[in-house]
Each structure stands twice: as structure tokens, then as C-alpha cells.
Design a protein around this motif. Sequence first.
Motif, mmCIF file in Angstrom:
data_model
loop_
_atom_site.group_PDB
_atom_site.id
_atom_site.type_symbol
_atom_site.label_atom_id
_atom_site.label_comp_id
_atom_site.label_asym_id
_atom_site.label_seq_id
_atom_site.Cartn_x
_atom_site.Cartn_y
_atom_site.Cartn_z
ATOM 1 N N ARG A 100 -23.163 -2.027 65.950
ATOM 2 C CA ARG A 100 -23.576 -3.265 66.622
ATOM 3 C C ARG A 100 -22.368 -3.962 67.266
ATOM 4 N NH1 ARG A 100 -26.343 -4.356 61.395
ATOM 5 N NH2 ARG A 100 -27.740 -2.595 61.412
ATOM 6 N N GLY A 101 -21.550 -3.159 67.941
ATOM 7 C CA GLY A 101 -20.420 -3.692 68.690
ATOM 8 C C GLY A 101 -19.182 -3.991 67.854
ATOM 9 N N GLN A 102 -19.294 -3.858 66.524
ATOM 10 C CA GLN A 102 -18.147 -4.153 65.656
ATOM 11 C C GLN A 102 -17.554 -2.857 65.098
ATOM 12 O OE1 GLN A 102 -16.829 -7.253 65.103
ATOM 13 N NE2 GLN A 102 -18.342 -7.783 66.674
ATOM 14 N N PRO A 103 -16.199 -2.745 65.057
ATOM 15 C CA PRO A 103 -15.599 -1.548 64.465
ATOM 16 C C PRO A 103 -15.974 -1.435 62.976
ATOM 17 C CG PRO A 103 -13.918 -2.998 65.422
ATOM 18 C CD PRO A 103 -15.221 -3.716 65.538
ATOM 19 N N VAL A 104 -16.296 -0.225 62.527
ATOM 20 C CA VAL A 104 -16.632 -0.010 61.112
ATOM 21 C C VAL A 104 -15.322 0.279 60.376
ATOM 22 C CG1 VAL A 104 -17.880 1.488 59.502
ATOM 23 C CG2 VAL A 104 -18.881 0.941 61.737
ATOM 24 N N PRO A 105 -14.935 -0.562 59.398
ATOM 25 C CA PRO A 105 -13.629 -0.362 58.754
ATOM 26 C C PRO A 105 -13.563 0.945 57.969
ATOM 27 C CG PRO A 105 -14.743 -2.337 57.919
ATOM 28 C CD PRO A 105 -15.687 -1.691 58.853
ATOM 29 N N GLY A 106 -12.458 1.640 58.141
ATOM 30 C CA GLY A 106 -12.320 2.925 57.455
ATOM 31 C C GLY A 106 -10.874 3.257 57.184
ATOM 32 N N TYR A 107 -10.650 4.430 56.619
ATOM 33 C CA TYR A 107 -9.294 4.937 56.399
ATOM 34 C C TYR A 107 -9.173 6.320 56.994
ATOM 35 C CZ TYR A 107 -9.319 1.388 52.674
ATOM 36 O OH TYR A 107 -9.430 0.225 51.970
ATOM 37 N N VAL A 108 -7.970 6.599 57.495
ATOM 38 C CA VAL A 108 -7.642 7.977 57.836
ATOM 39 C C VAL A 108 -6.574 8.404 56.834
ATOM 40 C CG1 VAL A 108 -6.011 7.229 59.653
ATOM 41 C CG2 VAL A 108 -6.832 9.588 59.615
ATOM 42 N N VAL A 109 -6.769 9.581 56.261
ATOM 43 C CA VAL A 109 -5.932 10.018 55.147
ATOM 44 C C VAL A 109 -5.450 11.441 55.389
ATOM 45 C CG1 VAL A 109 -5.911 10.451 52.643
ATOM 46 C CG2 VAL A 109 -7.281 8.564 53.559
#
Length: 506
Positions: A485-494
Amino acid sequence: MRKLDLAQALAEAFGHLEANRVGEAKRLARDLERAQPSLPGLRYLQGLVAMAEGDGRKAAQSLAKALAQTPDAVPPLLAMARAQALQQRHGPAEMAYLRLIALSPALAEAYDELGALYLACGRMEAAVGSLDRATTVRPKGAGAWYRLGIAQRSLGHWEAAARSFAQTIAVDDKHAKAYASLAGVLRRLKRASESVGVARQAVRLEPAEASHWLELGQAEREGGDLDAAVAAFREVMRLASDDIEALWLSAECLNALGRQDDAVAAYRRVLAQDPADRFGAALALAQCGALPPPGEASPTFIRTLFDQYADGFDRDLVEGLNYRGPAILIDAIGRTLGSGPFDAFDVGCGTGLLGVGLRPMTGRLDGVDLSPRMIAKARERRLYDELGEGDLVTALNRRPAAYDLVAAADVLIYLGDLRAVFEAAAAALRDGGGFAFTVEAHKGDGYVLLESRRFAHSLSYLRQQAVAAGFVSLLQEETATRDDRGQPVPGYVVVMRKTTSAPSRS
Ligand SMILES: C[S@@+](CC[C@H](N)C(=O)[O-])C[C@H]1O[C@@H](n2cnc3c(N)ncnc32)[C@H](O)[C@@H]1O
């Protein structure tokens, strides 16, 4: 019989056929065969009689004889094409229709039936071409417009399909299936309120057809009237009592309406009816607090979900949700492990978006995915040395010490408990090999099931699993692989490296 009598009897036999009196026509054809087997038109008559009896092979034999007498005659050639199509002999039928079109370029039936033939054998582009021609030659042919819409829809040409279904209705305003199909396409085009009105027409015309009510329920749901949607799904279940899709959609609406007890009861019925759980009812029940959270989404649910997505996945995810997981992962791999060349395993490879970036840094590149249709899309890219269908943990465990790199872009979000994944990745990697992945971020401890029915993992949980499986962390950064919905989905790159001696778990 005299010559005149023979001609009269032949005409009479065709008349019987036209009036659907096949037995009479057959009796006359037999008399004529006895009187004069070489009578012009007799083989054609016999071919039509055999067709009317559903015997395509016998029809083709008679029609071949008719065509030997008059090779360019359109009616026996059209009948021959139909006889071949009836026997599902697609190649000879196509040849016959093409010859017919060459002989008679304004024959709408030939384009229409050739289009239907292409539809039946999945050649959608060809179907669109032929049906488009059919509708140009005969704009009042509702059937051809409808089939054109079906072919366009299956190619994802939604706007064109909507126009064709609307044309079907303009020609035949009682064509209930066209209303239902148009409603589905309008939903797809996010024109939900129009879709409701059109779906209502379908149920008005054919109120006993459960699939029209299903369409109406989905339109009402997307239009925001959840009570009306539930009522429509109830009607589906009344007409087709075991319709699990209606039960599932109804459960989803009840849940959204806050009618938790009714929703839980419906989810339970879905799960009882389909223990393999293609809709993800166990996840839904866990969200309602009616079941403990499962360790992972059901493989059948994942397979069904991504088989449905496969055709539009790249477009919908990359354009619609600004998906950038592969670029983020490739960048992280480059910064920590270098540029290769690696022997790499892309687990949950999907349509191969990550493979595009991995290929230049790999010697060997393999992929695995649960969804056969995603795998088929990945295969079209011709990037992978080997592609397999199946669960990633099983696939990793089958390849001990085979890789320098295991990569998973936006895959572990469908698994909660990652212990088996980490162990399997460690087993598949050579010493010093890298495990690179993205996850959604959970700021607490452990992992959680999100409202989206995906899982989110905490850094502490990932660290704990990594240590237990014998990895050291090279990189863990906050990121967002997609928007919602237009907002970045918080995540991690590992990115982690396998150490030479993995500790054993207690
Ligand atoms: C969001 S897509 C990402 C696809 C690809 N990695 C990319 O970045 O474009 C997730 C993919 O993971 C696959 N998947 C999920 N769980 C899996 C499992 N346990 N084993 C194998 N594949 C899985 C799904 O079928 C789907 O194709």
C-alpha cells in the motif's frame, strides 16, 4: 430409382438432417448407396450423418471420398475440418480450416472454429488472431466474440477481453456467461462497482448457476459490501454444497466483518474438507487464535498461491509492488562474498528474477521451487543448469557440500521456524560457503505470523539459528524488498558464512 428420384431423395435426406431427423436421413442414404453409390453428394450426406451420430472417424472417411470427387467444394471441406476436430486430430483439422480460408476468405465459421480449435489446444495468440478475424467478417457472431474474450483473458489482455465480453453482450444480451466473464475481468481491472452490476445480470439470467453467484460474491467483496458477498457465497453453497472456494471466501468475509466465531467455524470446515490446506486455513485459524501458529505455510497453499501468480508475477511484483529483493541480495553478496564464480543454489527461485543477477557470478546455477508454474517461467529464462520442483529443505539436504552459495530472495517469509532451513543450507554448502537471504523484520524476539499471513523474523532469532547451524554473520542490514500500500515493508538482508566446523545442536 430414376435419376430424378435419386436427386429428390438426396435433397429429402439433407432436409431430414437439417430437421435433426438423423435416422430418416440415414435410411435414405442407405437406399441411395444401394441404387447408385457414385451419386454426387451421397458421400457428403454420409459424412454429415456420421457427424450427427458423433462418429468423427467414419465421417472423415466418407468426406475424404466426397473431396476426392470435388476437392475445392467448401461444404464437404468444412464438414471434414469439423470431423477432424471432433476426433481431436488438431493438426489435420487446422490444415482443413486453413485450406477452407484460402478457398473462401469471407467464411466466418472457418475463422471462428479454427479459433475454437486453437483455444482448445492452448494456442492463445493464434486463437486471438483467428477469432478477431471471425468477428470482423461477422460482427454479429456472439460465440466468436465470447471465445475471443476467453483467449484474450488467458493472455492477460484484460482491457481487450472486457471489450470482447461487452461486445458479446451487445450482440446477445441473454449471454449469461459473458456477463459473468465480464464481471471477473472488471474485478481484475479494479472496476469493482461496475463488476457488481454485471455479475448481478449473470445471476438474474441463470440463477441456478453456482459459478455466477461465486462471481457476484467476489465482486461484492471487492466492492466492499461484505454482507452481500456472504449472502452470495451462501447461495453458491446452497447450489453446490461442497464448494470449498465459496466456503473459504465466506470465511474471509466473516473474519473481516469481525464475526470471529462464524469465521473460525468456516475456516475449520475448509480445513476439514481440504487437510492439505490449499487456501492457508491453518494460518487464518492461527491468526484468529484458534490454532497455534504453524512452523510454516502449508506447501499446498504456497504451490497454489504461486501457481496462480506465475503468469503475472514479474509484472505485478516488480511494477505493482516495486519488488527489488534480487537486486538487494546480489548487492549484499557482492559486498561480502565477492563476485564469484560460485556454484550456487537459488532456493525458492520463483520465475528466476534472482537468477538474472546470479548467473554472471556463478559457475553452476541450480534452482528449486514448490510451484511448477513458477519453475516453468524460470525455465523460459534459460539461466539455470538444473531446475527442480519441490521443498527447499529436502532439495538442500539431497546435495551435501555441493555449493559455495545458497541464496533465498523473499522465500523465508513463508516459513516461521527456520531451524531445518539453516541446517539444510549448512549441509549443502562447502566450508566457507555463503548463505544469503532476505526476511521481513520482527523487532521483538523469535518470529511472528503477520496479518499478511507471511512470517517476520527477529535479528536475535536469525543469529541464534545461525550459530546453532555453524554460520558466522557477514552482513545484516535493514532493508525493504517491496512496498505494501505504497509503504516499504521493513526487512533484513543477511549474508552468513559457513564455518569449517559446525557445532552440534544440543
Ligand atoms: C516471493 S517469491 C520469490 C521468488 C524469487 N526468489 C524472487 O526473488 O523473485 C517466493 C517463492 O518461494 C517459493 N517457496 C516458498 N516456500 C518454499 C519452500 N518451502 N520450498 C521451495 N520454494 C518455496 C514460492 O513458491 C515462490 O516461488
